[in-house]
Scaffold this motif. Structure first.
Motif, short mmCIF file in Angstrom:
data_model
loop_
_atom_site.label_atom_id
_atom_site.label_comp_id
_atom_site.label_asym_id
_atom_site.label_seq_id
_atom_site.Cartn_x
_atom_site.Cartn_y
_atom_site.Cartn_z
N PHE A 173 0.80 -1.23 0.00
CA PHE A 173 0.00 0.00 0.00
C PHE A 173 0.83 1.28 0.00
O PHE A 173 0.28 2.37 -0.13
N GLY A 174 2.15 1.13 0.16
CA GLY A 174 3.01 2.31 0.09
C GLY A 174 3.56 2.73 1.45
O GLY A 174 3.07 2.31 2.50
N SER A 175 4.59 3.58 1.36
CA SER A 175 5.23 4.09 2.57
C SER A 175 4.28 5.07 3.26
O SER A 175 3.25 5.46 2.69
N SER A 176 4.69 5.50 4.42
CA SER A 176 3.90 6.47 5.17
C SER A 176 3.62 7.71 4.31
O SER A 176 2.49 8.19 4.22
N GLN A 177 4.67 8.20 3.62
CA GLN A 177 4.53 9.40 2.79
C GLN A 177 3.52 9.18 1.66
O GLN A 177 2.67 10.02 1.38
N LEU A 179 1.10 7.00 1.68
CA LEU A 179 -0.24 6.89 2.27
C LEU A 179 -0.82 8.27 2.55
O LEU A 179 -2.00 8.52 2.26
N ILE A 180 0.02 9.15 3.08
CA ILE A 180 -0.47 10.50 3.41
C ILE A 180 -0.99 11.20 2.14
O ILE A 180 -2.08 11.77 2.13
N THR A 181 -0.21 11.09 1.05
CA THR A 181 -0.65 11.74 -0.20
C THR A 181 -1.95 11.13 -0.69
O THR A 181 -2.90 11.84 -1.05
N LYS A 182 -2.00 9.78 -0.68
CA LYS A 182 -3.23 9.12 -1.17
C LYS A 182 -4.43 9.55 -0.33
O LYS A 182 -5.50 9.84 -0.86
N LEU A 183 -4.24 9.57 1.00
CA LEU A 183 -5.37 9.88 1.88
C LEU A 183 -5.82 11.32 1.72
O LEU A 183 -7.03 11.59 1.66
N ILE A 210 2.79 8.87 19.06
CA ILE A 210 2.50 10.31 18.94
C ILE A 210 2.63 10.76 17.49
O ILE A 210 1.83 11.54 16.97
N ASN A 211 3.62 10.20 16.81
CA ASN A 211 3.79 10.52 15.40
C ASN A 211 2.57 10.06 14.58
O ASN A 211 2.08 10.79 13.71
N ASP A 212 2.07 8.85 14.89
CA ASP A 212 0.87 8.35 14.21
C ASP A 212 -0.32 9.28 14.46
O ASP A 212 -1.09 9.59 13.53
N ILE A 213 -0.45 9.72 15.70
CA ILE A 213 -1.59 10.60 16.04
C ILE A 213 -1.49 11.91 15.25
O ILE A 213 -2.44 12.35 14.62
N ASN A 214 -0.29 12.50 15.26
CA ASN A 214 -0.12 13.79 14.59
C ASN A 214 -0.36 13.67 13.09
O ASN A 214 -1.01 14.52 12.48
N LEU A 215 0.17 12.60 12.49
CA LEU A 215 -0.02 12.44 11.05
C LEU A 215 -1.50 12.17 10.73
O LEU A 215 -2.04 12.72 9.77
N LYS A 217 -4.04 13.21 12.35
CA LYS A 217 -4.78 14.47 12.46
C LYS A 217 -4.52 15.37 11.25
O LYS A 217 -5.41 16.08 10.81
N SER A 218 -3.29 15.31 10.73
CA SER A 218 -2.93 16.21 9.62
C SER A 218 -3.67 15.86 8.33
O SER A 218 -3.75 16.67 7.41
N ILE A 219 -4.22 14.65 8.24
CA ILE A 219 -4.95 14.23 7.02
C ILE A 219 -6.28 14.97 6.92
O ILE A 219 -6.84 15.15 5.86
N ASP A 220 -6.82 15.36 8.10
CA ASP A 220 -8.10 16.06 8.15
C ASP A 220 -9.29 15.18 7.76
O ASP A 220 -10.25 15.65 7.12
N ALA A 221 -9.22 13.91 8.12
CA ALA A 221 -10.36 13.01 7.86
C ALA A 221 -11.51 13.38 8.79
O ALA A 221 -11.30 14.00 9.83
#
Ligand SMILES: C[S@@+](CC[C@H](N)C(=O)[O-])C[C@H]1O[C@@H](n2cnc3c(N)ncnc32)[C@H](O)[C@@H]1O
Ligand code: SF4
Length: 436
Positions: A173-177, A179-183, A210-215, A217-221
């Motif tokens: 499904f891809g790296s964290s980066q 995933l963030i772009t896709k989401l 904490i990193n998971d939480i911050n990321l 939140k940054s998606i704005d779902a």
């Protein structure tokens, strides 16, 4: 409050013990080779659950019922799902909401579209929720579902590349980066988008969480769900070999961090946080008491009985082709256990309006669970005021622990029904006592 008080710790242990005792006594299943699905009660608002049991590859922590994806197998399956829908329509069922769970529900988009369209046509369904992995959420894919899917929950699990690699999702499904772009691109295409993460992976550190939480939140779902990692007999060895064993169990500490981080969110239930109060609740187990499940491995909860559909795909297909019910087993909960189950599933969402609960479930909750409610008040898990039972902060963790225990019990059902040899030539099965 970083550590649990001794008394609350004991209370959680006792509550889990008591839930397991209930499961042991109640999960006595009768096998029903020639069952006919009952006709519905016209006064009940049912929810339709549809199971899509296919994935391209399997993740080590996941115990949901699934098969390796094969296009022709999936096409035949979706065709049978539609036939099953017509069968239950003829029985008189009406639904206004539908939850499609998997597996990977968007794995064959054209087939899913035909199935959702038929559901809308037959039942006039307004709210459809679906789950997806991150490989089916490109804008052009999601555009096809406009007007069909109201709420999509996308499995992310973690934004940590090491965890993603260990559970085999980095390459898929891809790296964290990625995933963030896709989401970010997928948000706002459909009315409600939710993302699912898991916390308390073995060797997950506080910083990783904490990193998971911050990321997240940054998606704005619209909604973020943080499930505690659930380990059952089906998955514990696979989890250990993929991720190792944990030295400490950080579940409570991590949950406290999550709760603190989502203080500015609306709490949809003990593990989901929404940007604003949503009209749709994703936990179909907690929000809809009466639901009918269709498809291989689907569960139904109807009038105090749990029903289980054929797990074996060939058996499921053949039953539907022969106009038979897909149900192969059931168990009846006694009145008190049923009220306990309904209490847990409702309080999981935060509060219970006692009069409404009594009316819907034809009971007297304060009388029925008199001792249990007194104990819950004593350990400060609930408060009762103006005929409302309100969950406290500690209560939220208690419900999360109990829900996790309940789902783990359901995994035992999956483990047994997945293995044909366990159910062959039997007429009764005690789920908690059967060797798996
Ligand atoms: C049925 S899965 C479907 C998700 C979708 N196929 C995917 O892989 O993204 C729904 C969600 O259940 C959660 N889940 C699955 N196994 C779990 C486990 N062992 N513990 C906690 N959550 C789990 C995951 O967050 C997952 O996204
Ligand atoms: S998490 Fe999703 S992709 Fe992975 S096995 Fe479970 S249902 Fe399939």
């Amino acid at each position: 409050m970083k550590s649990l008080f001794l008394i609350q710790n004991l209370a959680i242990k006792y509550a889990k013990f008591s839930l397991n005792k209930s499961l042991k006594s109640q999960l006595n299943l009768d096998l029903l080779p020639n069952y006919q699905t009952k006709t519905p009660d016209p006064n009940i608002n049912y929810m339709l659950y549809v199971h899509v049991p296919f994935c391209h590859t399997f993740c080590p922590y996941c115990s949901f019922h699934k098969y390796a994806y094969d296009e022709s197998l999936a096409k035949e399956y979706f065709k049978n799902l539609r036939l099953e829908m017509e069968q239950i329509y003829k029985l008189g069922y009406k639904f206004n909401s539908m939850y499609v769970g998997g597996g990977t529900t968007l794995i064959n988009e054209s087939e899913l579209i035909k199935t959702l369209e038929l559901a809308k046509k037959l039942f006039n369904i307004d709210e459809i929720s679906c789950e997806s992995d991150p490989n089916h959420i490109e804008i052009q894919n999601l555009n096809r579902f406009k007007g069909l899917i109201k709420r999509l929950s996308i499995g992310v699990q973690s934004f940590n590349d090491e965890i993603l690699k260990k559970v085999g999702r980095y390459d898929k499904f891809g790296s964290s980066q990625t995933l963030i772009t896709k989401l970010k691109n997928a948000i706002n295409v459909l009315p409600i988008t939710s993302i699912d993460l898991i916390f308390n992976f073995p060797n997950q550190t506080k910083d990783m969480l904490i990193n998971d939480i911050n990321l997240a939140k940054s998606i704005d779902a619209d909604q973020i769900t943080f499930y505690p990692l659930m380990k059952s007999s089906l998955t514990k060895d696979k989890i250990a070999s993929a991720l190792g064993l944990s030295k400490n169990d950080n579940e409570y500490e991590f949950y406290t961090i999550i709760e603190e981080s989502f203080k500015d969110y609306y709490k949809s239930n003990a593990w989901s946080y929404a940007k604003k109060k949503l009209a749709l609740n994703d936990e179909y187990v907690s929000s809809k008491h009466e639901y009918l499940g269709i498809g291989s491995g689907g569960f139904s909860f109807l009038n105090g009985e749990l029903f289980i559909n054929a797990f074996n795909l060939n058996e499921y297909n053949s039953k539907i082709q022969n106009h038979q019910s897909s149900i192969i087993a059931n168990c009846k909960f006694n009145k008190k256990e049923r009220i306990k189950y309904l209490f847990l599933t409702e309080i999981f969402s935060g509060f219970i309006d006692i009069s409404k609960f009594n009316q819907t479930n034809n009971t007297d909750l304060l009388k029925m669970l008199n001792i249990e409610l007194k104990l819950l008040k004593l350990i400060k898990a609930i408060k009762i005021q103006n005929n409302i039972i309100q969950s406290t902060q500690f209560g939220r963790y208690l419900w999360l622990s109990l829900m996790k225990e309940f789902y783990t019990g359901m995994d035992r059902v999956r483990a047994i029904f997945k293995d044909d040899s366990k159910i062959k030539n039997s007429s009764k099965i005690n789920i908690m006592k059967t060797q798996i």
